[in-house]
Design an enzyme around this catalytic site. Sequence first.
Site, PDB file in Angstrom:
ATOM      1  CD  GLU A  99      -0.563  -5.669   5.903  1.00 31.93           C
ATOM      2  OE1 GLU A  99      -0.943  -4.489   6.029  1.00 31.93           O
ATOM      3  OE2 GLU A  99      -0.294  -6.184   4.787  1.00 31.93           O
ATOM      4  CB  CYS A 127      -0.981  -0.038   1.175  1.00 29.24           C
ATOM      5  SG  CYS A 127      -2.389   1.088   0.986  1.00 29.24           S
ATOM      6  CG  HIS A 182      -3.230  -3.678   3.436  1.00 30.10           C
ATOM      7  ND1 HIS A 182      -2.244  -3.049   4.164  1.00 30.10           N
ATOM      8  CD2 HIS A 182      -3.910  -2.686   2.788  1.00 30.10           C
ATOM      9  CE1 HIS A 182      -2.325  -1.744   3.991  1.00 30.10           C
ATOM     10  NE2 HIS A 182      -3.332  -1.489   3.153  1.00 30.10           N
TER      11      HIS A 182
END
Length: 233
Positions: free
Chosen positions: A205, A86, A203
């Site tokens: 994660e 990002c 994302h």
Amino acid sequence: MRFGIVVFPGSNCDADCYHVIKDVMQEEACYIWHKETDLQGVDAVILPGGFSYGDYLRAGAIARFSPVMSAVKEFAARGGLVIGICNGFQILLEAGLLPGAMLRNRSLKFICDQVHLKVNRTDTPFSHLFAPGEVVKIPIAHGEGNYYCPPEILEELKANRQILFTYCSPQGEVSDEYNPNGSLANIAGIINKEGNVLGMMPHPERCSEEILGGTDGFKIFASMIKWAKEASR
């Protein structure tokens, strides 16, 4: 394997990345403050999401001048693995580690949603644990994720197979209907020509453990770890 997570003023996904590496992947992780010039002997670098320097001027424009970025550039030039997520992707673009630029989303609104991505290559450090053409579901959260580059750069990206992830339907159809932000060619993530630097807007994660509702992001970090460990043998 030791990951270094760079922290800029305004980063807000650094702790998420640390948790995934340390607690989910069971690997070493350390924070690296943006003023540092020593990467502490890490094997991979993560530039996390957030709003570095408040996204003043434009996203990533100020972070590119942080002292740590010179070390990141040198690390990448030696073949070290670097992933920008990002805002981290935006910083990689501004720093010249990846080609192109980010524009505001075509809706001119911040988007927080789940999107599907098509994995276009499975021979890179970030994707070799995926199946060819696999479709994954990963969240996005950005206001400036509309990837752009000149026509000649886009042709290079295609010719060199640098477009690693594209926005698509749940069935893998790539069309403007499934493009959340207006990105050129539905681009969600690209790598450099050498294949060791990845920038992606979604994302991983945030979807690396079941408690978050999905684990498709897990394979990206697992791929990096396996690749690095095999390369060091």
